[in-house]
Design a protein around this motif. Structure first.
Motif, PDB file in Angstrom:
ATOM      1  N   THR A  35      -6.062  29.181 101.256  1.00  0.00           N
ATOM      2  CA  THR A  35      -4.927  28.528 100.737  1.00  0.00           C
ATOM      3  C   THR A  35      -5.273  27.215 100.061  1.00  0.00           C
ATOM      4  OG1 THR A  35      -2.807  27.403 101.295  1.00  0.00           O
ATOM      5  CG2 THR A  35      -4.637  27.136 102.647  1.00  0.00           C
ATOM      6  N   SER A  36      -4.802  26.941  98.842  1.00  0.00           N
ATOM      7  CA  SER A  36      -5.243  25.629  97.932  1.00  0.00           C
ATOM      8  C   SER A  36      -4.601  24.664  98.425  1.00  0.00           C
ATOM      9  CB  SER A  36      -4.872  25.950  96.544  1.00  0.00           C
ATOM     10  OG  SER A  36      -3.504  25.996  96.400  1.00  0.00           O
ATOM     11  N   ILE A  57     -12.686  38.258 114.733  1.00  0.00           N
ATOM     12  CA  ILE A  57     -12.862  36.804 114.352  1.00  0.00           C
ATOM     13  C   ILE A  57     -12.101  36.628 113.052  1.00  0.00           C
ATOM     14  CG2 ILE A  57     -14.466  35.060 113.512  1.00  0.00           C
ATOM     15  CD1 ILE A  57     -16.465  36.138 115.608  1.00  0.00           C
ATOM     16  N   GLY A  58     -11.248  35.737 112.795  1.00  0.00           N
ATOM     17  CA  GLY A  58     -10.778  35.418 111.559  1.00  0.00           C
ATOM     18  C   GLY A  58     -11.073  33.929 111.036  1.00  0.00           C
ATOM     19  N   VAL A  59     -11.365  33.557 109.635  1.00  0.00           N
ATOM     20  CA  VAL A  59     -11.561  32.393 109.297  1.00  0.00           C
ATOM     21  C   VAL A  59     -10.429  32.126 108.337  1.00  0.00           C
ATOM     22  CG1 VAL A  59     -13.334  31.123 108.124  1.00  0.00           C
ATOM     23  CG2 VAL A  59     -14.127  33.267 109.408  1.00  0.00           C
ATOM     24  N   SER A  60     -10.276  30.630 108.430  1.00  0.00           N
ATOM     25  CA  SER A  60      -9.146  30.317 107.541  1.00  0.00           C
ATOM     26  C   SER A  60      -9.788  29.212 106.605  1.00  0.00           C
ATOM     27  CB  SER A  60      -7.992  29.523 108.285  1.00  0.00           C
ATOM     28  OG  SER A  60      -7.320  28.844 107.614  1.00  0.00           O
ATOM     29  N   HIS A  90       0.428  29.484 107.661  1.00  0.00           N
ATOM     30  CA  HIS A  90       0.340  30.752 106.957  1.00  0.00           C
ATOM     31  C   HIS A  90      -0.855  31.532 107.012  1.00  0.00           C
ATOM     32  CE1 HIS A  90       1.191  33.470 103.647  1.00  0.00           C
ATOM     33  NE2 HIS A  90      -0.167  33.313 103.029  1.00  0.00           N
ATOM     34  N   ASN A  91      -2.002  30.859 107.007  1.00  0.00           N
ATOM     35  CA  ASN A  91      -3.484  31.499 106.897  1.00  0.00           C
ATOM     36  C   ASN A  91      -3.417  31.936 108.617  1.00  0.00           C
ATOM     37  OD1 ASN A  91      -3.995  31.004 104.580  1.00  0.00           O
ATOM     38  ND2 ASN A  91      -5.958  29.397 104.960  1.00  0.00           N
ATOM     39  N   GLU A  92      -3.003  31.179 109.440  1.00  0.00           N
ATOM     40  CA  GLU A  92      -2.750  31.508 110.773  1.00  0.00           C
ATOM     41  C   GLU A  92      -2.134  32.988 111.110  1.00  0.00           C
ATOM     42  OE1 GLU A  92      -1.333  28.459 113.149  1.00  0.00           O
ATOM     43  OE2 GLU A  92      -3.317  27.211 113.017  1.00  0.00           O
ATOM     44  N   THR A 121      -3.495  36.822 112.169  1.00  0.00           N
ATOM     45  CA  THR A 121      -2.789  37.482 113.003  1.00  0.00           C
ATOM     46  C   THR A 121      -2.502  39.002 112.686  1.00  0.00           C
ATOM     47  OG1 THR A 121      -2.229  35.181 114.047  1.00  0.00           O
ATOM     48  CG2 THR A 121      -1.459  37.474 114.950  1.00  0.00           C
ATOM     49  N   ASN A 122      -1.832  38.953 111.582  1.00  0.00           N
ATOM     50  CA  ASN A 122      -1.657  40.366 111.165  1.00  0.00           C
ATOM     51  C   ASN A 122      -2.793  41.173 110.972  1.00  0.00           C
ATOM     52  OD1 ASN A 122       1.240  39.678 111.176  1.00  0.00           O
ATOM     53  ND2 ASN A 122       1.367  39.089 109.013  1.00  0.00           N
ATOM     54  N   GLY A 123      -3.765  40.564 110.254  1.00  0.00           N
ATOM     55  CA  GLY A 123      -5.196  41.234 110.162  1.00  0.00           C
ATOM     56  C   GLY A 123      -5.874  41.706 111.564  1.00  0.00           C
ATOM     57  N   ALA A 124      -5.857  40.713 112.497  1.00  0.00           N
ATOM     58  CA  ALA A 124      -6.378  41.231 113.593  1.00  0.00           C
ATOM     59  C   ALA A 124      -5.570  42.491 114.455  1.00  0.00           C
ATOM     60  CB  ALA A 124      -6.220  39.957 114.579  1.00  0.00           C
ATOM     61  N   CYS A 125      -4.284  42.519 114.317  1.00  0.00           N
ATOM     62  CA  CYS A 125      -3.578  43.517 114.674  1.00  0.00           C
ATOM     63  C   CYS A 125      -4.035  44.802 113.896  1.00  0.00           C
ATOM     64  CB  CYS A 125      -1.923  43.178 114.572  1.00  0.00           C
ATOM     65  SG  CYS A 125      -1.197  44.573 115.157  1.00  0.00           S
ATOM     66  N   MET A 126      -4.127  44.958 112.892  1.00  0.00           N
ATOM     67  CA  MET A 126      -4.583  46.061 112.101  1.00  0.00           C
ATOM     68  C   MET A 126      -6.149  46.495 112.322  1.00  0.00           C
ATOM     69  SD  MET A 126      -2.375  46.745 109.992  1.00  0.00           S
ATOM     70  CE  MET A 126      -2.991  47.728 108.649  1.00  0.00           C
TER      71      MET A 126
END
Length: 707
Positions: A147-148, A180-183, A157-159, A163-168
């Motif tokens: 995000t800018s 692992i997710g990176v913001s 919003h990134n979180e 989270t949605n991506g982790a579920c997928m």
């Protein structure tokens, strides 16, 4: 964030954890120590570092709002350049641990949905994949969001997107221990670890001001062993795509993935069809609450020789790096005394990674071949439940369509079935030999999944304090009293499980057009009054709606319940009406196992041995429908669209939600809701996805396939 995910992760998110990145990627898992890498990357002669400005050279302007993936592309190029430099530096050092496969950042999914997972149309900004891999939810290693803006709402919003991506990822990959997710909020970076106990988030760092931290993060993500980024190192990959897993010193070949749960927090069950020495088994890979007094394997061993219950062969807690693989390992970096939310940290459940091998390999209830077999299997399951209660004092507490299975006995006589402790017991349930021919006899019913079970003791107490006190069960099949809330000090009783058997029969008659997993094509339960059984704001409201249907007079019951049956099941309506009266209207006495068995047995005897039903001329959209286009079996709707139609089911009344956009009618076809497992938390999302993997495989499993 998917509202169901929000509820699922409630009070399990530990953010702003110091030294999380160092804990994930210490020097010992990197190809070279961070200081050695920084000596060559962050100096006056480095091509990647601007010594005058003390910033990374070539870093894109991350304050620009993204348009058509332009900023994501530039960020991926920048990160890949540093990752390549780390790789090249490491290769030149003879002491470096350089993996054979390295990973790269890909930005192609920032403008189009990533394929390969459940039907949600999600577009992560950046993904990490192995060089040469095709981007897919089944192949990605890490997700990143950009995000800018550094304001808190953009950070959140990134979180949410991560989270949605982790579920997928968890829904698509069966070898995941964590994700692992990176913001990226401009140059501020946060790292999130999603596992079966919730989420752990790092403190932020500015990669322009802390270049060593960025080097550590990129070296760990792109060059560390896959186990360091969440993969299971105990699964061995062989030639030709074969996979093997060892349980209790025996290596089993994984033949097929039967089930992958779609949740983040919780048991995270995966079931495999596995084979050892020519015999088929089921391996259940799950994350169990370590605070339970009795584990599922212990209860399965207590069940012992009970006919009609899945039998345990072996079990163990998975070991990674010579220690038990638990969710506590990630969280041990937290200083409990000084962490800003000590109470939340102290209350978290610890989940241990466990595997259970069991027999027989079974098939799901919807694969019945005739109505006679369906009723016969239900009778078998109820008799098994009675034996479990009367002989072993074990109450199942999660009777559902997913936990009643069918198997075909292949041996005429009982044979000893050893447990992992060396004990033997007589069993009528035998492993299915791949060399044996199929018997022509009718299949038998079997109950699986004792994870929610309790042991009823003579003093009135029950075992497993970690499981009691919750509404245990699978939502559409939960008994009225359980939904409405049992009185203080009272726990579920056998009658509640018997009521659940009744709802399983109802659901089959609503949801299927005929035998062999023939799902109805022109029927959506969410367009009927029965939708109130699975979509409501509280358990109590769901219970009230179900009670109104169950205790209504005969005419209303016929109109609201029986009229929804597929035509194929019309001759089961008298049986269902008799069962309903016995349970809800005729007497105040508790229904007994034999009461249900007698009614079902009378029905079974009246049903024909063979049937001529075929999908070709079915009225439910399977075969010839005149000039109308046949509706295809589909799960094409996205999670976002489904959430616009069905409320999540919180344990407490939720805060006010934003109004939903009125664009449902323009979306793609409906998908029907599927039962959801609830055990201490609520996940409406599970109701939509739970059976997806099983619907196409045919084979299901003897241990739990629930969530």
């Amino acid at each position: 964030m998917d509202p169901a995910l929000k509820e699922e992760l409630h009070e399990s998110q530990l953010f702003n954890v110091p030294r999380l990145i160092e804990h994930l990627f210490p020097d010992s898992v990197l190809p070279l120590a961070v200081d050695e890498l920084a000596e060559q990357l962050v100096n006056e002669r480095s091509f990647y570092w601007n010594p005058k400005r003390e910033t990374w050279a070539g870093c894109p302007d991350l304050t620009d709002p993204s348009q058509d993936g332009y900023v994501e592309t530039n960020l991926a190029v920048f990160l890949n350049a540093i990752g390549t430099a780390i790789h090249e530096i490491s290769k030149k050092n003879s002491n470096a641990k350089v993996p054979s496969k390295r990973r790269r950042w890909d930005m192609s999914t920032s403008t189009k949905p990533l394929p390969g997972g459940p039907s949600a149309a999600r577009k992560p900004d950046l993904i990490l994949i192995e060089v040469g891999e095709t981007p897919s939810w089944t192949t990605i290693k890490v997700t990143a969001e950009l995000t800018s803006n550094i304001e808190i709402k953009h950070q959140q919003h990134n979180e949410n997107q991560l989270t949605n991506g982790a579920c997928m990822v968890f829904s698509s990959q069966d070898e995941r221990r964590f994700h692992i997710g990176v913001s990226f909020c401009q140059t501020e970076v946060r790292v999130y670890v999603f596992d079966r106990a919730g989420v752990v988030g790092s403190v932020k760092f500015d990669f322009q001001k802390e270049p060593k931290m960025l080097i550590r993060l990129l070296a760990g993500l792109t060059l560390s062993d896959p186990s360091a980024i969440g993969f299971d190192p105990t699964i061995r990959h062989g030639l030709g795509g074969k996979r093997f897993v060892t349980v209790a010193d025996k290596e089993y070949e994984i033949i097929k993935t039967l089930f992958i749960s779609d949740n983040i927090r919780g048991r995270g069950t995966v079931c495999w069809h596995a084979r050892f020495d020519g015999t088929d088994y089921v391996i259940k890979d799950t994350w169990a609450n370590v605070f339970k007094e009795l584990t599922e394997p212990e209860i399965m061993k207590m069940a012992g020789d009970v006919e009609g219950i899945a039998h345990i062969v072996a079990e163990e807690i998975v070991q990674v790096n010579d220690r038990d693989d638990t969710t506590a390992n990630i969280r041990e970096v937290i200083d409990a005394e000084n962490y800003h939310d000590r109470d939340l940290h102290a209350d978290l459940v610890i989940q241990a990674h466990r595997r259970i091998v069991s027999t027989p390999l079974a098939e799901g209830l919807p694969y019945f071949s005739t109505k006679k077999e369906l009723v016969s299997v239900l009778i078998d399951a109820i008799e098994a439940h009675r034996r479990l209660v009367e002989e072993k004092k074990i109450l199942h507490r999660d009777i559902s369509m997913n936990n009643i299975m069918m198997y075909r006995p292949t041996l005429p006589e009982a044979q000893p079935n050893p447990t992992d402790e060396g004990d033997t017991h007589a069993s009528s349930i035998q492993p299915h030999s791949t060399d044996a021919g199929e018997s022509s006899q009718m299949r038998k019913g079997i109950l699986i999944d004792l994870d929610c079970a309790i042991v009823m003791r003579e003093d009135g107490r029950v075992s497993n304090p970690a499981t009691i006190g919750h509404r245990a069960g699978t939502l559409p099949f939960m008994a009225l009293e359980v939904l409405m809330g049992l009185p203080d000090g009272e726990e579920q009783k056998p009658r509640h499980d018997l009521e659940s058997f009744f709802y399983v029969l109802l659901w089959i008659c609503w949801d299927y057009a005929g035998p062999n997993n023939a799902e109805r094509q022109n029927f959506d339960i969410m367009r009927t009054d029965i939708k109130t059984w699975i979509a409501g704001k509280t358990f109590v409201k769901v219970g009230r709606c179900k009670r109104k249907d169950m205790r209504s007079d005969e005419e209303i019951f016929d109109d609201s319940v029986l009229s929804l049956f597929a035509p194929y099941f019309n001759d089961l309506k008298p049986c269902v009406e008799r069962l309903r009266k016995k349970m809800f209207t005729e007497t105040d006495e508790e229904i007994k196992h034999q009461d249900m068995i007698d009614i079902l047995e009378e029905t079974r005897k009246a049903l024909p041995d063979t049937e001529d039903w075929t999908p070709d001329h079915d009225k439910e959209g399977y075969g010839l429908t005149g000039s109308k286009k046949r509706k295809l079996k589909s799960y094409e709707r996205t999670l976002e669209v489904i959430e616009e139609e069905a409320e999540e089911l919180p344990l407490e009344p939720p805060a006010k939600r934003r109004k939903r956009a009125p664009k449902i009618e323009k979306r793609s076809r409906w998908t029907k809701p599927i039962p959801t497992n609830i055990h201490g938390m609520t996940t409406r999302r599970k109701a939509r996805l739970q059976f997806r993997g099983l619907a196409t495989s045919g084979l299901t499993c003897a241990p739990s396939c629930n969530l």
